[in-house]
Write a protein that holds these residues in place. Structure first.
Motif, PDB file in Angstrom:
ATOM      1  N   GLY A  99      -2.926   1.719  16.793  1.00  0.00           N
ATOM      2  CA  GLY A  99      -2.565   2.983  16.170  1.00  0.00           C
ATOM      3  C   GLY A  99      -1.434   2.853  15.171  1.00  0.00           C
ATOM      4  N   THR A 100      -0.205   2.663  15.666  1.00  0.00           N
ATOM      5  CA  THR A 100       0.957   2.586  14.790  1.00  0.00           C
ATOM      6  C   THR A 100       1.897   1.470  15.239  1.00  0.00           C
ATOM      7  N   LEU A 101       2.687   1.015  14.296  1.00  0.00           N
ATOM      8  CA  LEU A 101       3.739   0.034  14.583  1.00  0.00           C
ATOM      9  C   LEU A 101       5.049   0.621  14.072  1.00  0.00           C
ATOM     10  N   THR A 102       5.982   0.848  14.980  1.00  0.00           N
ATOM     11  CA  THR A 102       7.283   1.408  14.607  1.00  0.00           C
ATOM     12  C   THR A 102       8.347   0.328  14.708  1.00  0.00           C
TER      13      THR A 102
ATOM     14  N   ASP B  99      16.998  -8.116  10.438  1.00  0.00           N
ATOM     15  CA  ASP B  99      17.552  -6.757  10.515  1.00  0.00           C
ATOM     16  C   ASP B  99      16.802  -5.874  11.509  1.00  0.00           C
ATOM     17  N   ILE B 100      15.668  -6.355  12.022  1.00  0.00           N
ATOM     18  CA  ILE B 100      14.860  -5.553  12.945  1.00  0.00           C
ATOM     19  C   ILE B 100      15.370  -5.749  14.366  1.00  0.00           C
ATOM     20  N   THR B 101      15.636  -4.641  15.035  1.00  0.00           N
ATOM     21  CA  THR B 101      16.190  -4.708  16.393  1.00  0.00           C
ATOM     22  C   THR B 101      15.187  -4.304  17.472  1.00  0.00           C
ATOM     23  N   TYR B 102      14.113  -3.617  17.077  1.00  0.00           N
ATOM     24  CA  TYR B 102      13.150  -3.134  18.068  1.00  0.00           C
ATOM     25  C   TYR B 102      11.802  -2.929  17.391  1.00  0.00           C
ATOM     26  N   ALA B 103      10.730  -3.224  18.116  1.00  0.00           N
ATOM     27  CA  ALA B 103       9.377  -3.039  17.576  1.00  0.00           C
ATOM     28  C   ALA B 103       8.477  -2.487  18.675  1.00  0.00           C
ATOM     29  N   GLU B 104       7.714  -1.469  18.316  1.00  0.00           N
ATOM     30  CA  GLU B 104       6.821  -0.849  19.301  1.00  0.00           C
ATOM     31  C   GLU B 104       5.456  -0.564  18.669  1.00  0.00           C
TER      32      GLU B 104
ATOM     33  N   GLU C 184       0.826  -1.212   0.000  1.00  0.00           N
ATOM     34  CA  GLU C 184       0.000   0.000   0.000  1.00  0.00           C
ATOM     35  C   GLU C 184       0.855   1.255   0.000  1.00  0.00           C
ATOM     36  N   PRO C 185       0.265   2.368  -0.415  1.00  0.00           N
ATOM     37  CA  PRO C 185       0.946   3.653  -0.243  1.00  0.00           C
ATOM     38  C   PRO C 185       0.739   4.143   1.178  1.00  0.00           C
ATOM     39  N   PRO C 186       1.758   4.746   1.793  1.00  0.00           N
ATOM     40  CA  PRO C 186       1.553   5.324   3.120  1.00  0.00           C
ATOM     41  C   PRO C 186       0.722   6.603   3.037  1.00  0.00           C
ATOM     42  N   LYS C 187       0.337   7.105   4.185  1.00  0.00           N
ATOM     43  CA  LYS C 187      -0.510   8.293   4.251  1.00  0.00           C
ATOM     44  C   LYS C 187       0.136   9.493   3.549  1.00  0.00           C
TER      45      LYS C 187
ATOM     46  N   ASP D 251      19.973   1.639  12.393  1.00  0.00           N
ATOM     47  CA  ASP D 251      19.433   2.727  13.227  1.00  0.00           C
ATOM     48  C   ASP D 251      18.325   3.535  12.549  1.00  0.00           C
ATOM     49  N   LYS D 252      17.930   3.150  11.356  1.00  0.00           N
ATOM     50  CA  LYS D 252      16.766   3.780  10.734  1.00  0.00           C
ATOM     51  C   LYS D 252      15.503   3.161  11.321  1.00  0.00           C
ATOM     52  N   SER D 253      14.419   3.904  11.271  1.00  0.00           N
ATOM     53  CA  SER D 253      13.148   3.363  11.756  1.00  0.00           C
ATOM     54  C   SER D 253      12.042   3.716  10.771  1.00  0.00           C
ATOM     55  N   TYR D 254      10.947   3.010  10.898  1.00  0.00           N
ATOM     56  CA  TYR D 254       9.803   3.250  10.006  1.00  0.00           C
ATOM     57  C   TYR D 254       8.522   2.949  10.772  1.00  0.00           C
ATOM     58  N   THR D 255       7.515   3.801  10.553  1.00  0.00           N
ATOM     59  CA  THR D 255       6.244   3.647  11.265  1.00  0.00           C
ATOM     60  C   THR D 255       5.129   3.290  10.299  1.00  0.00           C
ATOM     61  N   PHE D 256       4.456   2.197  10.587  1.00  0.00           N
ATOM     62  CA  PHE D 256       3.287   1.771   9.825  1.00  0.00           C
ATOM     63  C   PHE D 256       2.030   2.217  10.571  1.00  0.00           C
TER      64      PHE D 256
END
Length: 199
Positions: A157-160, A139-144, A56-59, A166-171
């Motif tokens: 709400g969101t999944l980061t 490659d994922i080191t942390y999920a919130e 999907e395209p993000p917001k 050290d890059k991050s991305y929020t879904f």
């Protein structure tokens, strides 16, 4: 037999203004619906990979697409005004051309912004990038996961996700991503990553 009468001829500039302004108004009023109905299907045709859990395209891509539509509408109105007032100088032609080219660039960038997940990992193409960022689940080191509370009701709400670079991305946990949550969280669990839940 003597007949008298007259004909009224409209100049081309009037024809242009009568055509451009209504088109601009339609684009302004329909910009949100145009983005909602056309962005995802076009991306689906151009990029959709096989085996994805969601694509999907993000917001932000929707916002950019709407911005491109509004820019086209503004340029159409500007073009109509310039033609009507006979002010179409070389400089004005250049300005209008740049405006239209900028809107095309915005459309291309918004169409090229997407994200998806599959069994191999996460793939992200950001707004100003023409190259996929591919991350394996390892490659994922942390999920919130951050929940949103509205009127006393808690909803996803969101999944980061934070990666090893050290890059991050929020879904945004919309319907598409929620359908893939079980599979995604299973892959994260396999990597020893526990999803932290906050609100």
């Amino acid at each position: 037999m003597i007949s008298s009468g007259y004909t009224v001829t409209k100049k081309k500039k009037t024809d242009y203004t009568q055509m451009l302004v209504p088109i601009a108004i339609i684009l302004i009023l329909g910009s949100i619906f145009i983005a909602l109905f056309f962005l995802a299907p076009i991306q689906f045709l151009l990029y959709k990979p096989s085996g994805e859990w969601f694509f999907e395209p993000p917001k932000n891509a929707y916002y950019a697409f709407i911005g491109g539509i509004l820019l086209v509408a503004a340029m159409l109105i500007g073009t109509a005004i310039v033609i009507y007032k006979d002010k179409m100088t070389k400089g004005m032609k250049g300005f209008i051309t740049v405006g239209y080219l900028l809107s095309v660039l915005i459309f291309v960038l918004s169409l090229n912004q997407y994200h998806y997940a599959n069994q191999s990992g996460i793939v992200i193409n950001r707004f100003l990038s023409f190259e996929d960022e591919k991350y394996k689940w390892a490659d994922i080191t942390y999920a919130e996961e951050q929940a949103i509370v509205k009127n006393g009701m808690m909803s996803s709400g969101t999944l980061t996700l934070t990666f090893s670079n050290d890059k991050s991305y929020t879904f945004l946990l919309n319907e598409n991503v929620r359908k893939a949550k079980i599979a995604m969280y299973y892959e994260l669990e396999k990597q020893g990553i526990e999803v932290k839940r906050t609100q």
